[in-house]
Design an enzyme around this catalytic site. Sequence first.
Site, PDB file in Angstrom:
ATOM      1  N   ARG A 198      59.883  34.517  63.558  1.00  0.00           N
ATOM      2  CA  ARG A 198      59.735  35.237  62.286  1.00  0.00           C
ATOM      3  C   ARG A 198      58.445  34.794  61.596  1.00  0.00           C
ATOM      4  O   ARG A 198      57.699  35.600  61.041  1.00  0.00           O
ATOM      5  CB  ARG A 198      60.944  34.979  61.370  1.00  0.00           C
ATOM      6  CG  ARG A 198      62.241  35.592  61.902  1.00  0.00           C
ATOM      7  CD  ARG A 198      63.353  35.535  60.866  1.00  0.00           C
ATOM      8  NE  ARG A 198      63.837  34.199  60.581  1.00  0.00           N
ATOM      9  CZ  ARG A 198      64.836  33.591  61.214  1.00  0.00           C
ATOM     10  NH1 ARG A 198      65.475  34.227  62.197  1.00  0.00           N
ATOM     11  NH2 ARG A 198      65.215  32.369  60.881  1.00  0.00           N
ATOM     12  N   LYS A 226      61.462  41.427  43.467  1.00  0.00           N
ATOM     13  CA  LYS A 226      62.053  42.730  43.797  1.00  0.00           C
ATOM     14  C   LYS A 226      63.571  42.655  43.784  1.00  0.00           C
ATOM     15  O   LYS A 226      64.149  41.640  44.223  1.00  0.00           O
ATOM     16  CB  LYS A 226      61.604  43.171  45.189  1.00  0.00           C
ATOM     17  CG  LYS A 226      62.253  44.474  45.646  1.00  0.00           C
ATOM     18  CD  LYS A 226      61.989  44.771  47.101  1.00  0.00           C
ATOM     19  CE  LYS A 226      63.270  44.687  47.898  1.00  0.00           C
ATOM     20  NZ  LYS A 226      63.123  45.174  49.270  1.00  0.00           N
ATOM     21  N   LYS A 281      59.931  51.151  41.823  1.00  0.00           N
ATOM     22  CA  LYS A 281      59.902  51.451  43.264  1.00  0.00           C
ATOM     23  C   LYS A 281      61.009  52.448  43.575  1.00  0.00           C
ATOM     24  O   LYS A 281      62.141  52.065  43.858  1.00  0.00           O
ATOM     25  CB  LYS A 281      60.091  50.149  44.070  1.00  0.00           C
ATOM     26  CG  LYS A 281      60.149  50.346  45.582  1.00  0.00           C
ATOM     27  CD  LYS A 281      59.918  49.041  46.323  1.00  0.00           C
ATOM     28  CE  LYS A 281      60.141  49.193  47.804  1.00  0.00           C
ATOM     29  NZ  LYS A 281      59.640  48.050  48.572  1.00  0.00           N
TER      30      LYS A 281
END
Length: 340
Positions: free
Chosen positions: A46, A137, A220
């Site tokens: 990752r 977010k 968003k």
Amino acid sequence: MNKDQLIKTAQAMVARGKGILAADESSGTIKRRFDAIGVESTENNRRDYREMLFRTTQAMRSNISGVILYDETIRQNARDGTPLVRLIGEAGSLPGIKVDKGTTPLSFCPGEVITEGLDGLAGRLQEYGRLGARFAKWRAVIDIADGIPTYSAINTNSNALARYAALCQEHDIVPIVEPEVLMDGDHEIDRCYAVTDWVLKTVFSDLYYQRVVLEGMVLKPNMVISGKKAARRAGPEEVAEKTVRMLKNCVPPAVAGIAFLSGGQDDEEATVHLNLINQLGPLSWPVTFSYGRALQHEPQKLWAGKPENVAAAQCAFAHRSRMNGLAAIGQWKPDLEKAA
Ligand code: 13P
């Protein structure tokens, strides 16, 4: 709260010709993406994958204003020991962090979910701020099907989004407010319009009651688009026209900017739509991208976990970033895709 700093950061996130890379896939999601390319989802893999993206200097400098990170990534170092957050900063981009804890079924609302993560959020925001996060977010998920969404799900999710946004601003972190109406069903575009309109009006009402500074946040949203399984899917002009009409009806001009999610659209489709939306301007806000899949799909496939593929994958990431950067100012053209 340092309002001036919040506003400056929010404006930088939607700077002209730039957009946001959503690289905040949770452990489960990144595993699914890696399964698809035959790569084992280990911490090192990752790290290697994301380091490759953040070291794509051309894309990061020119077209990526900020990167949304996952909890693991904001704490990770590159192979050479440099914190990934520093790599992002050195490339002229802003580090951000996903702070929601995913969704869980909403009581008494079959088929609907609520996003969790408010408990203890103030403390986590302080820590993320120390780790370098400039924005955050939170994604709320609204599904469309027979009998849903309900008033209950929209209101509960909207209230949590607004609470999160206020907490972020209190800690000098710009909130990305993401109420996603999914495009997974077989609904027509007008159903998506009606639901998104309802959701955004509710969200901006809650943001008002939670005293959120609109100039210091980024919205968003999803585009107004047909469900993936719809019998007749609306064309790009209709998507752009209805998306712009919906935004004008729902989003106060004070909001710093709008950065769309891609939500399962094909790579080029997401670019075409963003471009057409901007060509319907001038709009009251900068309108750009905050794409996950539509930016990473191609580089992920090309990389396939092999060091010898890094250059090709970075090239694909730079290309997609540039195409979306152009779309964010309405200057994308189909022949640019072919030329590449
Ligand atoms: P997609 O662009 O793949 O929808 O991801 C954006 C995102 O951050 C979803 O929360």
